[in-house]
Enzyme design. Structure first.
Site, PDB file in Angstrom:
ATOM      1  N   ASP A 105       1.239   2.609   3.559  1.00  0.00           N
ATOM      2  CA  ASP A 105       0.252   3.805   3.691  1.00  0.00           C
ATOM      3  C   ASP A 105       1.185   5.030   3.169  1.00  0.00           C
ATOM      4  OD1 ASP A 105      -2.026   4.970   2.660  1.00  0.00           O
ATOM      5  OD2 ASP A 105      -2.671   5.270   4.295  1.00  0.00           O
ATOM      6  N   HIS A 138       1.268  -1.539   0.388  1.00  0.00           N
ATOM      7  CA  HIS A 138       0.332   0.333  -0.044  1.00  0.00           C
ATOM      8  C   HIS A 138       0.951   1.187   0.161  1.00  0.00           C
ATOM      9  CE1 HIS A 138      -4.046   2.509   1.707  1.00  0.00           C
ATOM     10  NE2 HIS A 138      -2.980   3.085   1.528  1.00  0.00           N
TER      11      HIS A 138
HETATM   12  O1  DOR Z   1      -4.022   9.735   5.202  1.00  0.00           O
HETATM   13  C1  DOR Z   1      -4.130   9.021   4.160  1.00  0.00           C
HETATM   14  N1  DOR Z   1      -3.840   9.582   2.458  1.00  0.00           N
HETATM   15  N2  DOR Z   1      -5.141   8.522   4.140  1.00  0.00           N
HETATM   16  C2  DOR Z   1      -5.696   7.858   2.748  1.00  0.00           C
HETATM   17  O2  DOR Z   1      -6.753   7.075   2.775  1.00  0.00           O
HETATM   18  C3  DOR Z   1      -5.395   8.811   1.992  1.00  0.00           C
HETATM   19  C4  DOR Z   1      -4.184   8.820   1.476  1.00  0.00           C
HETATM   20  C5  DOR Z   1      -2.998   9.791   0.522  1.00  0.00           C
HETATM   21  O3  DOR Z   1      -2.941   9.418  -0.449  1.00  0.00           O
HETATM   22  O4  DOR Z   1      -3.150  11.142   0.853  1.00  0.00           O
HETATM   23 ZN    ZN Z   2      -6.954   4.190   2.505  1.00  0.00          ZN
HETATM   24 ZN    ZN Z   3      -3.789   4.832   1.123  1.00  0.00          ZN
END
Ligand code: DOR
Ligand code: ZN
Ligand code: ZN
Length: 398
Positions: free
Chosen positions: A283, A58
């Site tokens: 993430d 991710h």
């Molecule tokens: O904190 C986040 N940033 N959560 C998300 O779902 C998207 C991501 C982003 O693309 O910046």
């Molecule tokens: Zn997300």
């Molecule tokens: Zn994400």
């Protein structure tokens, strides 16, 4: 593409011994004791640990369209600096990755750079409009497409999610869920995650689709996933380094899903111990200082992931280094269908060399990412990435 690593502590999900690794033509050829080979680059890794490189389920590399935050080259270099050689990219680029054009553009750039193996997700709904699934038919014969996701917003309409899961099942795609009921986003972000986790695990049971729950962060959500996984084997889940390491009392950095309470963190760590959590997903969400000030959620993650996970999970005594390798390499590679994640003959020669005793202080000025948005600035962790090797080639060296 040939390298011999000598005298290392060799660790993957199922082994931990002192020895050597031979990579030939980019592939692991031999693992054992006292290996030798004429005319080949030798790396003496005495005192250091060698693991399979990390694979991320991710991340957001922002190309096309948002390359002032990150691009595929800087994202890939950040990955390498963090010990990663495989990354799954989310579809919230500009335009959203709903077309063959965007998908091919990312794939061409990946090939041109030849730094990290990427997997670009296609969006579940066209342009993230929440309704239209018609573009998915364009990818029915795409051999390389593994996963679809509306990560960043999620799919609100349950009937659409049901249809999307049926399509995903037909095509053998994984559906990656950003669980957030936006009706609750301004009211209760715990409810927002829990409701959608219940819905999606239920729909996965009904449809038999391969569901991957992204960035699980609440104690309830992980308990629903635990229950679902006891009965069915079509569900996997990831947790992020920041949801393991931070609590909101200490550092309520803006990210979505938000940083949670101590008891949520404890439940997530217990689920890692119990084998309920399949993997770590960073993430990695790069933003400029300006965008952060305007409220953009997220943090960069690739360059700090290993040290945070190693310190919070292994140094703390919660899990073994073998289990960390399983959730950062073996399982992530398996989910993404990459020939990586284990130190065994026939696997890609992708290795990371680590100094586990070295204490590092996070300094965002050293990041290879374009972005600096991290809540970990100045914090100290154990475990430094000394070298990242992909297919027998040294692509990052401290
Ligand atoms: O904190 C986040 N940033 N959560 C998300 O779902 C998207 C991501 C982003 O693309 O910046
Ligand atoms: Zn997300
Ligand atoms: Zn994400």
């Amino acid at each position: 593409m040939n390298i011999l690593i000598k005298n290392a502590r060799v660790v993957d999900s199922s082994q931990d011994f002192n020895g050597d690794i031979l990579i030939e033509d980019g592939i692991i050829k031999e693992v054992g004791l006292d290996l030798s080979k004429e005319g080949i680059e030798v790396i003496d890794a005495k005192g250091l640990t060698v693991m399979p490189t990390f694979i991320d389920t991710h991340a957001h590399f922002r190309e096309p369209g948002l390359t002032y935050k990150e691009d595929i080259e800087t994202g890939s270099r950040a990955a390498l600096r963090g010990g990663y050689t495989g990354v799954c990219l989310m579809a919230n680029t500009q335009p959203i990755c709903s077309s063959k054009e965007v998908l091919e553009r990312v794939r061409n750039r990946e090939k041109e750079l030849d730094l990290v193996d990427l997997h670009q997700c296609v969006s579940v709904t066209k342009g993230f409009n929440g309704k239209d699934l018609s573009h998915l038919d364009d990818f029915a014969s795409d051999e390389r497409l593994k996963a679809i996701s509306d990560d960043g917003v999620g799919v609100m309409d349950s009937e659409i999610m049901y249809e999307a899961m049926n399509k995903a099942k037909e095509n053998n795609w994984i559906i990656m869920s950003h669980a957030e009921d936006r009706g609750f986003s301004d009211i209760d972000m715990t409810m927002a995650e829990n409701i959608m986790t219940l819905r999606d695990t239920y729909l996965a049971k009904e449809t038999g689709a391969r569901l991957h729950m992204c960035h699980v962060s609440t104690k309830e959500a992980i308990s629903y996933i635990r229950e679902a996984k006891e009965e069915y084997d079509n569900i996997t889940c990831e947790v992020t380094p920041h949801h393991i390491c931070l609590t909101k009392e200490v550092n309520n950095y803006r990210v979505n899903p938000p940083i949670r309470e101590r008891e949520d963190v404890d439940a997530i760590i217990k689920a890692i111990k119990d084998g309920v959590v399949d993997c770590i997903g960073t993430d990695h969400a790069p933003h400029t200082k300006d965008d952060k000030e305007k409220g953009s959620p997220g943090m960069v993650g690739l360059e700090t992931s290993f040290s945070i996970c190693y310190t919070s999970l292994v140094k703390s005594g919660a899990i073994t280094l073998n289990r960390l390798s399983e959730i950062m390499s073996k399982n992530t590679a398996k989910i993404l269908g990459m020939n990586k994640g284990l130190i065994s003959p026939g696997f890609d020669g992708d290795l990371v060399i680590l100094n586990l005793d070295k204490k590092i202080k996070v300094d965002s000025n050293e990041f290879h990412s374009k972005a600096r948005n991290t809540p970990f600035e100045g914090m100290e962790f154990y475990g430094e990435v000394k070298m990242t090797i992909r297919k027998g080639k040294v692509l990052y060296k401290k």
